[in-house]
Every structure is written in C-alpha cells, then in structure tokens.
Scaffold this motif. Sequence first.
Motif, short mmCIF file in Angstrom:
data_model
loop_
_atom_site.label_atom_id
_atom_site.label_comp_id
_atom_site.label_asym_id
_atom_site.label_seq_id
_atom_site.Cartn_x
_atom_site.Cartn_y
_atom_site.Cartn_z
N GLY A 72 -11.69 44.60 -6.17
CA GLY A 72 -10.33 44.21 -6.55
C GLY A 72 -9.53 43.57 -5.43
N THR A 73 -10.01 43.68 -4.20
CA THR A 73 -9.29 43.07 -3.09
C THR A 73 -9.74 41.62 -2.90
OG1 THR A 73 -10.92 43.83 -1.45
CG2 THR A 73 -9.03 45.26 -1.90
N LYS A 74 -8.83 40.79 -2.35
CA LYS A 74 -9.14 39.38 -2.12
C LYS A 74 -8.83 39.02 -0.67
CE LYS A 74 -8.19 37.76 -6.83
NZ LYS A 74 -7.39 36.81 -7.65
N LYS A 75 -9.62 38.09 -0.16
CA LYS A 75 -9.42 37.65 1.22
C LYS A 75 -9.77 36.17 1.31
CE LYS A 75 -10.83 38.56 5.99
NZ LYS A 75 -11.72 39.38 6.86
N THR A 76 -8.87 35.38 1.92
CA THR A 76 -9.12 33.95 2.08
C THR A 76 -10.07 33.73 3.24
OG1 THR A 76 -6.93 33.39 1.21
CG2 THR A 76 -8.07 31.70 2.48
N LYS A 77 -11.23 33.15 2.94
CA LYS A 77 -12.23 32.90 3.98
C LYS A 77 -12.08 31.49 4.55
CE LYS A 77 -16.24 34.81 3.63
NZ LYS A 77 -17.62 35.16 3.25
N THR A 78 -11.72 30.53 3.72
CA THR A 78 -11.50 29.15 4.17
C THR A 78 -10.19 28.67 3.57
OG1 THR A 78 -13.87 28.72 4.23
CG2 THR A 78 -12.41 26.81 4.26
N LYS A 79 -9.28 28.26 4.42
CA LYS A 79 -7.98 27.79 3.96
C LYS A 79 -8.09 26.36 3.42
CE LYS A 79 -3.14 27.38 5.41
NZ LYS A 79 -2.20 27.51 6.55
N GLY A 80 -7.48 26.14 2.27
CA GLY A 80 -7.51 24.80 1.67
C GLY A 80 -6.58 23.83 2.37
N VAL A 81 -7.01 22.56 2.43
CA VAL A 81 -6.20 21.50 3.04
C VAL A 81 -6.18 20.32 2.08
CG1 VAL A 81 -5.94 19.94 5.00
CG2 VAL A 81 -6.89 22.24 5.35
N ALA A 82 -4.98 19.80 1.82
CA ALA A 82 -4.84 18.65 0.92
C ALA A 82 -5.40 17.40 1.56
CB ALA A 82 -3.36 18.43 0.56
N GLY A 83 -5.95 16.51 0.73
CA GLY A 83 -6.47 15.24 1.21
C GLY A 83 -5.45 14.13 1.06
N VAL A 84 -5.84 12.92 1.43
CA VAL A 84 -4.96 11.75 1.35
C VAL A 84 -5.75 10.57 0.79
CG1 VAL A 84 -3.49 10.13 2.63
CG2 VAL A 84 -3.61 12.53 3.33
N THR B 64 0.84 -1.20 0.00
CA THR B 64 0.00 0.00 0.00
C THR B 64 0.88 1.25 0.00
OG1 THR B 64 -0.15 -0.03 2.42
CG2 THR B 64 -1.90 -1.13 1.20
N GLU B 65 0.39 2.29 -0.66
CA GLU B 65 1.06 3.58 -0.70
C GLU B 65 0.03 4.67 -0.44
OE1 GLU B 65 2.89 4.06 -4.49
OE2 GLU B 65 4.15 2.25 -4.32
N THR B 66 0.49 5.80 0.11
CA THR B 66 -0.39 6.96 0.31
C THR B 66 0.04 8.09 -0.61
OG1 THR B 66 1.00 7.76 2.14
CG2 THR B 66 -0.89 6.38 2.72
N LYS B 67 -0.92 8.85 -1.05
CA LYS B 67 -0.66 9.95 -1.98
C LYS B 67 -1.55 11.13 -1.64
CE LYS B 67 -0.25 10.84 -6.94
NZ LYS B 67 -0.45 10.27 -8.31
N GLN B 68 -0.99 12.33 -1.77
CA GLN B 68 -1.76 13.54 -1.48
C GLN B 68 -2.77 13.83 -2.58
OE1 GLN B 68 0.40 17.14 -0.66
NE2 GLN B 68 0.51 16.73 1.51
N ILE B 69 -3.93 14.38 -2.16
CA ILE B 69 -4.93 14.85 -3.10
C ILE B 69 -4.92 16.38 -3.02
CG2 ILE B 69 -7.35 14.79 -3.78
CD1 ILE B 69 -7.63 12.21 -2.19
N PRO B 70 -4.53 17.09 -4.06
CA PRO B 70 -4.49 18.56 -3.99
C PRO B 70 -5.90 19.14 -3.82
CG PRO B 70 -4.11 17.80 -6.23
CD PRO B 70 -4.11 16.58 -5.38
N PHE B 71 -5.97 20.24 -3.07
CA PHE B 71 -7.28 20.89 -2.86
C PHE B 71 -7.57 21.85 -4.02
CE2 PHE B 71 -4.17 23.55 -0.63
CZ PHE B 71 -4.44 24.81 -1.15
N SER B 72 -8.83 22.11 -4.22
CA SER B 72 -9.25 23.07 -5.25
C SER B 72 -9.54 24.41 -4.60
CB SER B 72 -10.49 22.55 -5.99
OG SER B 72 -11.55 22.32 -5.08
N THR B 73 -9.67 25.44 -5.42
CA THR B 73 -9.94 26.80 -4.93
C THR B 73 -11.22 27.34 -5.57
OG1 THR B 73 -7.56 27.21 -4.65
CG2 THR B 73 -9.01 29.14 -4.73
N ARG B 74 -12.07 27.94 -4.72
CA ARG B 74 -13.31 28.52 -5.20
C ARG B 74 -13.37 29.99 -4.79
NH1 ARG B 74 -18.55 28.63 -2.79
NH2 ARG B 74 -17.71 27.37 -1.08
N THR B 75 -13.82 30.85 -5.68
CA THR B 75 -13.93 32.29 -5.37
C THR B 75 -15.40 32.68 -5.24
OG1 THR B 75 -13.90 32.86 -7.72
CG2 THR B 75 -11.79 32.83 -6.58
N VAL B 76 -15.63 33.61 -4.32
CA VAL B 76 -16.99 34.14 -4.11
C VAL B 76 -16.91 35.67 -4.05
CG1 VAL B 76 -17.81 32.09 -2.89
CG2 VAL B 76 -16.74 33.94 -1.59
N ASN B 77 -17.97 36.34 -4.51
CA ASN B 77 -18.02 37.81 -4.44
C ASN B 77 -18.38 38.26 -3.04
OD1 ASN B 77 -17.43 38.02 -7.17
ND2 ASN B 77 -19.59 37.93 -7.77
#
Length: 202
Positions: A95-107, A75-88
């Motif tokens: 024009g300014t941006k703010k991260t509301k929820t930080k992304g975390v990679a899966g496994v 067996t081997e483990t591998k990271q699953i990259p997280f996606s990014t979603r934008t909201v108005n």
Amino acid sequence: MVAVTTIGLVVACGPQLDPVSLPAPAGVTLSATPTVEGSSGATGTPDATEPSATAAAQPAVTTTKPPTVERRTVTETKQIPFSTRTVNDATLAKGTKKTKTKGVAGVKTLTYELTLTDGKQTGKKLVKETVTKAPVTQVVAVGTKAASRCDPNYGGCVPIASDVDCAGGSGNGPAYVTGPVKVIGDDIYGLDNDGDGYGCDS
C-alpha cells in the motif's frame, strides 16, 4: 399695269376647304413664310436649349488596389507532459508508494507559416513539428510486502497484542515470546526487568 400675287391660305379649324385665291391690294406684294412645328421661333430653327444625347454625364471610373499578401515563418515551443509508470516493490510495505524516478516534461518546436493580408493575419498552417527534448517518464514503486505482525520496538519478532509476556514465565498473556529479545525502542510490554536492554533473558 398692276402686279397681282396670289396667296394660298389653309384654314386648320373646321372642315377642310379648298385654297382661295384673293387679289392683293394695289402696290402690295404678299408672301407666306412656312414655320416648323415645334420650333421656338418663326424661322424654323430648332431650339438651341434642347439637351443633346451625347452631352449626358458619364459615370466616374474608380480603380481598386489589389490586397498585399505576405507569408512569414514563425516557430513556437510547447511542453510535452511526462507519463507515469508504476512498478511493484516487494521491499516496501503493502500500500505504500515511493517515487523512484522523477518525471520531467519534454519540449517540442512547432514551425508555422503565417499568411498576412494588408498587414493582418488571415491564415496559420503547421508545417513542421520537432521534439527537441524528450520527456522523462516518472516511475513510482508500489509496495507489495505484507504488513509486519511484529512490534517495531523489539528486535526479532515480538507479536503485536494487548499484552505480551515471556514464555514460561508467570505472565498471563494473551501473547507470549521466547527470549532473549533486544529492546530497540520503548519496552511497552515490560519484558526487560533488569534493564540490560534485553527482555526474557533469564
């Protein structure tokens, strides 16, 4: 009386002649011993040194050991990259941006079947894939609020201009404001003449 033995001779060279019988000398008996063509001696015995067909060397027989095949599961483990979603976000300046929820990679866990031939890996096959930890989507807010036309040094709304004067006063503008206005930063337009923290209040 004298015994007479007749011998027959064949002459090989020249024209073939009929056998001639000659009388043997008195008291002598003559006889001819036949020979075998190709023999090594006068007795007609075959040459003992001639090799026999049955005595030929036989080829050596070799045996090949079949390969040892082994199968293992790893067996081997591998990271699953997280996606990014934008909201108005209307509360943020445009024009300014703010991260509301930080992304975390899966496994995810991958199960493989390995094939080894004589101890060396000769095959690898994926037999199972399981998500053990789902990734967390990153959410980024994008501001849509129109940029303020009010100077941030004052409460209320003092216009941003090369110079601002109190409406009805002696100033020549080019922009004017009706007071009172609270000074919350630097009084860059000189509206608080008496220093009480308020401009255009008299």
